[in-house]
Design a protein around this motif. Structure first.
Motif, PDB file in Angstrom:
ATOM      1  N   PRO A  10       0.840  -1.207   0.000  1.00  0.00           N
ATOM      2  CA  PRO A  10       0.000   0.000   0.000  1.00  0.00           C
ATOM      3  C   PRO A  10       0.873   1.254   0.000  1.00  0.00           C
ATOM      4  O   PRO A  10       1.881   1.303   0.714  1.00  0.00           O
ATOM      5  CB  PRO A  10      -0.791  -0.116   1.308  1.00  0.00           C
ATOM      6  CG  PRO A  10      -0.743  -1.569   1.663  1.00  0.00           C
ATOM      7  CD  PRO A  10       0.588  -2.055   1.184  1.00  0.00           C
ATOM      8  N   PRO A  11       0.532   2.275  -0.767  1.00  0.00           N
ATOM      9  CA  PRO A  11       1.339   3.501  -0.798  1.00  0.00           C
ATOM     10  C   PRO A  11       1.539   4.130   0.577  1.00  0.00           C
ATOM     11  O   PRO A  11       2.627   4.626   0.885  1.00  0.00           O
ATOM     12  CB  PRO A  11       0.536   4.424  -1.726  1.00  0.00           C
ATOM     13  CG  PRO A  11      -0.277   3.517  -2.570  1.00  0.00           C
ATOM     14  CD  PRO A  11      -0.613   2.340  -1.707  1.00  0.00           C
ATOM     15  N   ALA A  12       0.507   4.107   1.412  1.00  0.00           N
ATOM     16  CA  ALA A  12       0.626   4.718   2.738  1.00  0.00           C
ATOM     17  C   ALA A  12       1.678   4.007   3.576  1.00  0.00           C
ATOM     18  O   ALA A  12       2.415   4.647   4.345  1.00  0.00           O
ATOM     19  CB  ALA A  12      -0.720   4.700   3.458  1.00  0.00           C
ATOM     20  N   LEU A  14       4.355   2.430   2.415  1.00  0.00           N
ATOM     21  CA  LEU A  14       5.665   2.798   1.888  1.00  0.00           C
ATOM     22  C   LEU A  14       6.043   4.203   2.341  1.00  0.00           C
ATOM     23  O   LEU A  14       7.200   4.461   2.702  1.00  0.00           O
ATOM     24  CB  LEU A  14       5.661   2.720   0.364  1.00  0.00           C
ATOM     25  CG  LEU A  14       7.017   2.925  -0.328  1.00  0.00           C
ATOM     26  CD1 LEU A  14       8.035   1.889   0.130  1.00  0.00           C
ATOM     27  CD2 LEU A  14       6.850   2.862  -1.842  1.00  0.00           C
ATOM     28  N   ASP A  15       5.081   5.117   2.358  1.00  0.00           N
ATOM     29  CA  ASP A  15       5.349   6.478   2.830  1.00  0.00           C
ATOM     30  C   ASP A  15       5.785   6.470   4.293  1.00  0.00           C
ATOM     31  O   ASP A  15       6.701   7.201   4.684  1.00  0.00           O
ATOM     32  CB  ASP A  15       4.103   7.354   2.662  1.00  0.00           C
ATOM     33  CG  ASP A  15       3.808   7.678   1.207  1.00  0.00           C
ATOM     34  OD1 ASP A  15       4.710   7.503   0.367  1.00  0.00           O
ATOM     35  OD2 ASP A  15       2.665   8.097   0.921  1.00  0.00           O
ATOM     36  N   ASP A  18       9.370   5.218   4.545  1.00  0.00           N
ATOM     37  CA  ASP A  18      10.320   6.250   4.132  1.00  0.00           C
ATOM     38  C   ASP A  18      10.428   7.356   5.179  1.00  0.00           C
ATOM     39  O   ASP A  18      11.518   7.910   5.392  1.00  0.00           O
ATOM     40  CB  ASP A  18       9.907   6.831   2.773  1.00  0.00           C
ATOM     41  CG  ASP A  18      10.158   5.859   1.624  1.00  0.00           C
ATOM     42  OD1 ASP A  18      10.955   4.922   1.813  1.00  0.00           O
ATOM     43  OD2 ASP A  18       9.559   6.041   0.551  1.00  0.00           O
ATOM     44  N   TYR A 119      -2.628  -2.362  -3.274  1.00  0.00           N
ATOM     45  CA  TYR A 119      -1.189  -2.632  -3.342  1.00  0.00           C
ATOM     46  C   TYR A 119      -0.621  -2.022  -4.625  1.00  0.00           C
ATOM     47  O   TYR A 119      -0.197  -2.727  -5.545  1.00  0.00           O
ATOM     48  CB  TYR A 119      -0.910  -4.133  -3.315  1.00  0.00           C
ATOM     49  CG  TYR A 119      -1.178  -4.814  -1.987  1.00  0.00           C
ATOM     50  CD1 TYR A 119      -1.614  -4.091  -0.884  1.00  0.00           C
ATOM     51  CD2 TYR A 119      -1.001  -6.181  -1.844  1.00  0.00           C
ATOM     52  CE1 TYR A 119      -1.857  -4.711   0.326  1.00  0.00           C
ATOM     53  CE2 TYR A 119      -1.242  -6.817  -0.632  1.00  0.00           C
ATOM     54  CZ  TYR A 119      -1.676  -6.074   0.450  1.00  0.00           C
ATOM     55  OH  TYR A 119      -1.910  -6.694   1.649  1.00  0.00           O
ATOM     56  N   THR A 120      -0.596  -0.716  -4.690  1.00  0.00           N
ATOM     57  CA  THR A 120      -0.202  -0.037  -5.929  1.00  0.00           C
ATOM     58  C   THR A 120       1.197   0.567  -5.866  1.00  0.00           C
ATOM     59  O   THR A 120       1.688   1.072  -6.869  1.00  0.00           O
ATOM     60  CB  THR A 120      -1.210   1.080  -6.253  1.00  0.00           C
ATOM     61  OG1 THR A 120      -1.289   1.985  -5.139  1.00  0.00           O
ATOM     62  CG2 THR A 120      -2.598   0.493  -6.512  1.00  0.00           C
ATOM     63  N   ALA A 121       1.839   0.545  -4.695  1.00  0.00           N
ATOM     64  CA  ALA A 121       3.217   1.034  -4.579  1.00  0.00           C
ATOM     65  C   ALA A 121       4.176  -0.148  -4.641  1.00  0.00           C
ATOM     66  O   ALA A 121       3.784  -1.296  -4.401  1.00  0.00           O
ATOM     67  CB  ALA A 121       3.407   1.807  -3.268  1.00  0.00           C
ATOM     68  N   ARG A 122       5.426   0.144  -4.985  1.00  0.00           N
ATOM     69  CA  ARG A 122       6.433  -0.916  -5.105  1.00  0.00           C
ATOM     70  C   ARG A 122       7.569  -0.660  -4.122  1.00  0.00           C
ATOM     71  O   ARG A 122       8.201   0.398  -4.156  1.00  0.00           O
ATOM     72  CB  ARG A 122       6.983  -0.974  -6.542  1.00  0.00           C
ATOM     73  CG  ARG A 122       5.919  -1.273  -7.586  1.00  0.00           C
ATOM     74  CD  ARG A 122       5.367  -2.688  -7.436  1.00  0.00           C
ATOM     75  NE  ARG A 122       4.260  -2.921  -8.370  1.00  0.00           N
ATOM     76  CZ  ARG A 122       2.983  -2.836  -8.048  1.00  0.00           C
ATOM     77  NH1 ARG A 122       2.634  -2.498  -6.809  1.00  0.00           N
ATOM     78  NH2 ARG A 122       2.045  -3.071  -8.939  1.00  0.00           N
TER      79      ARG A 122
END
Length: 212
Positions: A10-12, A14-15, A18, A119-122
């Motif tokens: 999920p993009p959130a 991954l954010d 980071d 699940y669009t982030a890598r």
């Protein structure tokens, strides 16, 4: 050597990973500034200066290896991934994956590397061999009985959509039960990511002295 892996997340999540890494990098910068001040680098010259810098570099490397300074994505994930592998019984010696075998994580009956709502982030990480080897080998060998069962099911009932529709409910239920027992590398890495971003240890202390 290391092994580079890319998983869908999920993009959130991954954010948040980071953001954790950025905070760790900032904390390490403060730690190093404090360590250099405590070592009195500005007052040192020649061999004494080089020795002090070497001690600080060595301590920084030790803190990174121990998981105290988690200044990259893989360093942020490593301590939790190790615990995840241990909890699943995968952190042990495994036989190598046979030559030409299907890659771990790419399993018959599985949902594929990009499945999962949102699940669009890598997430791309390069794992050390100490983590990548038990992950890849462990997933292969623990999945093998389930993969063989799915292959036997496919040999009996067929693999095309029409054959599956013709299979009785009991057979379809059995296939679903076996497929649900398969664990992919992505599942394990996403679990490690989830625990990492939701159970963050304290950031490095800036008062730590080199060699302590």
């Amino acid at each position: 050597m290391g092994h580079t892996m890319v998983i869908a997340v999920p993009p959130a999540d991954l954010d948040r990973l980071d953001a954790l890494v950025t905070a760790q990098q900032t904390a390490e910068t403060r730690w190093q500034a404090s360590a250099e001040q405590q070592a009195g680098l500005l007052d040192l010259r020649g061999p004494a200066l080089r020795a002090a810098r070497a001690r600080i570099r060595g301590e920084r490397a030790r803190l990174r290896e121990s998981g105290t300074h988690r200044v990259t994505r893989w360093r942020a994930l490593a301590p939790v991934l190790r615990a995840e592998l241990d909890a699943r019984g995968l952190l042990r010696e495994w036989e190598p994956v046979p030559e030409g075998a299907q890659q771990a994580g790419q399993n018959l009956g599985g949902t594929g590397p990009y499945a999962g709502a949102g699940y669009t982030a890598r997430l791309c990480v390069t794992l050390s061999d100490a983590l990548a080897v038990p992950l890849l080998r462990g997933v292969y060998w623990t999945n093998l009985p389930h993969l063989q069962a799915l292959e036997a099911w496919a040999d009996h009932w067929g693999t095309d959509a029409a054959s599956r529709r013709a299979a009785p409910d009991e057979a379809l239920d059995e296939r679903a039960r076996v497929a649900a027992q398969i664990t992919t590398t992505g599942m394990i890495l996403r679990a490690a990511l989830h625990h990492t971003i939701n159970h963050q240890p304290n950031t490095p202390a800036v008062s730590a002295k080199p060699g302590t």
